[in-house]
Design a protein around this motif. Structure first.
Motif, PDB file in Angstrom:
ATOM      1  N   VAL A 139       0.869  -1.170   0.000  1.00 37.82           N
ATOM      2  CA  VAL A 139       0.000   0.000   0.000  1.00 37.82           C
ATOM      3  C   VAL A 139       0.906   1.220   0.000  1.00 37.82           C
ATOM      4  CG1 VAL A 139      -1.810   1.289   1.188  1.00 37.82           C
ATOM      5  CG2 VAL A 139      -1.797  -1.220   1.283  1.00 37.82           C
ATOM      6  N   LEU A 140       0.930   1.930  -1.130  1.00 39.31           N
ATOM      7  CA  LEU A 140       1.706   3.164  -1.168  1.00 39.31           C
ATOM      8  C   LEU A 140       1.040   4.168  -0.235  1.00 39.31           C
ATOM      9  CD1 LEU A 140       2.371   3.595  -5.010  1.00 39.31           C
ATOM     10  CD2 LEU A 140       3.912   2.675  -3.281  1.00 39.31           C
ATOM     11  N   PRO A 141       1.818   4.935   0.478  1.00 35.38           N
ATOM     12  CA  PRO A 141       1.210   5.912   1.390  1.00 35.38           C
ATOM     13  C   PRO A 141       0.577   7.061   0.612  1.00 35.38           C
ATOM     14  CG  PRO A 141       3.581   6.205   1.318  1.00 35.38           C
ATOM     15  CD  PRO A 141       3.274   4.970   0.513  1.00 35.38           C
ATOM     16  N   THR A 142      -0.369   7.727   1.248  1.00 37.78           N
ATOM     17  CA  THR A 142      -0.852   8.966   0.663  1.00 37.78           C
ATOM     18  C   THR A 142       0.315   9.942   0.729  1.00 37.78           C
ATOM     19  OG1 THR A 142      -1.696   9.676   2.804  1.00 37.78           O
ATOM     20  CG2 THR A 142      -3.255   8.605   1.324  1.00 37.78           C
ATOM     21  N   VAL A 143       0.354  10.869  -0.202  1.00 35.52           N
ATOM     22  CA  VAL A 143       1.536  11.731  -0.282  1.00 35.52           C
ATOM     23  C   VAL A 143       1.157  13.201  -0.371  1.00 35.52           C
ATOM     24  CG1 VAL A 143       2.976  10.000  -1.420  1.00 35.52           C
ATOM     25  CG2 VAL A 143       1.644  11.576  -2.803  1.00 35.52           C
ATOM     26  N   ASN A 144       2.098  14.026   0.024  1.00 37.61           N
ATOM     27  CA  ASN A 144       2.042  15.450  -0.228  1.00 37.61           C
ATOM     28  C   ASN A 144       2.630  15.628  -1.627  1.00 37.61           C
ATOM     29  OD1 ASN A 144       2.936  18.128  -0.564  1.00 37.61           O
ATOM     30  ND2 ASN A 144       3.091  18.410   1.656  1.00 37.61           N
ATOM     31  N   VAL A 145       1.807  16.027  -2.578  1.00 40.20           N
ATOM     32  CA  VAL A 145       2.247  16.081  -3.975  1.00 40.20           C
ATOM     33  C   VAL A 145       3.397  17.068  -4.159  1.00 40.20           C
ATOM     34  CG1 VAL A 145       1.530  16.569  -6.351  1.00 40.20           C
ATOM     35  CG2 VAL A 145       0.043  15.266  -4.844  1.00 40.20           C
ATOM     36  N   HIS A 146       3.397  18.159  -3.413  1.00 41.70           N
ATOM     37  CA  HIS A 146       4.518  19.111  -3.508  1.00 41.70           C
ATOM     38  C   HIS A 146       5.840  18.412  -3.187  1.00 41.70           C
ATOM     39  CE1 HIS A 146       2.449  22.908  -4.189  1.00 41.70           C
ATOM     40  NE2 HIS A 146       1.527  22.512  -3.338  1.00 41.70           N
TER      41      HIS A 146
END
Length: 160
Positions: A139-146
């Motif tokens: 499960v890839l973590p949710t990310v801060n796109v910046h």
């Protein structure tokens, strides 16, 4: 009342290419710590005149056993290479100069397009690894796109 139209819109998306390899037997026999390496890349291609762009997010994921004495590829118990694409349409303001509008669209695609597409990539990685029999699946973590954009390799090819 005038409705606001979204500047970019995801038309469709899907898996472009996929490579999966898992040594289930070695994975079951492994004791100790395993190392997970994940790399994300991004490619944006588009045409301002056609008002369409394609974003491809590439994910390389390796699960390795550092205790294995052989070479780097022999340490890999799991390999996943996945290219996930999204085709976006966008609205161009005819009253704004072309270069400025081009830069605005590219900025929106880089940030918002990536933010829109990343959850689909994330779901694909989880689904593929679960279907392949990994328990628990990746499960890839949710990310801060910046922050993601600061660490990804990117290429942009945008024509007028």
């Amino acid at each position: 009342m005038r409705l606001m139209e979204a500047k970019i819109r995801l038309n469709h998306c899907g898996i472009e290419s996929l490579h999966w390899r898992c040594d289930h037997q070695a994975l079951e026999q492994t004791e100790g710590n395993l190392q997970l390496a994940v790399r994300i890349g991004r490619k944006i291609q588009g045409s301002l005149s056609a008002r369409v762009a394609r974003i491809t997010l590439s994910c390389s994921l390796f699960l390795e056993d550092p205790a294995t004495a052989e070479g780097p590829s022999d340490k890999r118990l799991v390999e996943l290479f996945l290219d996930y694409f999204g085709v976006f349409s966008f609205v161009v303001d005819e009253e704004v100069e072309t270069q400025r509008e081009r830069n605005q669209i590219i900025d929106l695609l880089q940030l918002n397009g990536t933010a829109i597409l990343f959850p689909y990539l994330r779901a694909a990685v989880t689904s593929i690894s679960a279907t392949a029999g990994l328990n628990p699946p990746f499960v890839l973590p949710t990310v801060n796109v910046h922050k993601l954009l600061d660490t990804t390799t990117s290429s942009i090819d945008f024509s007028e």
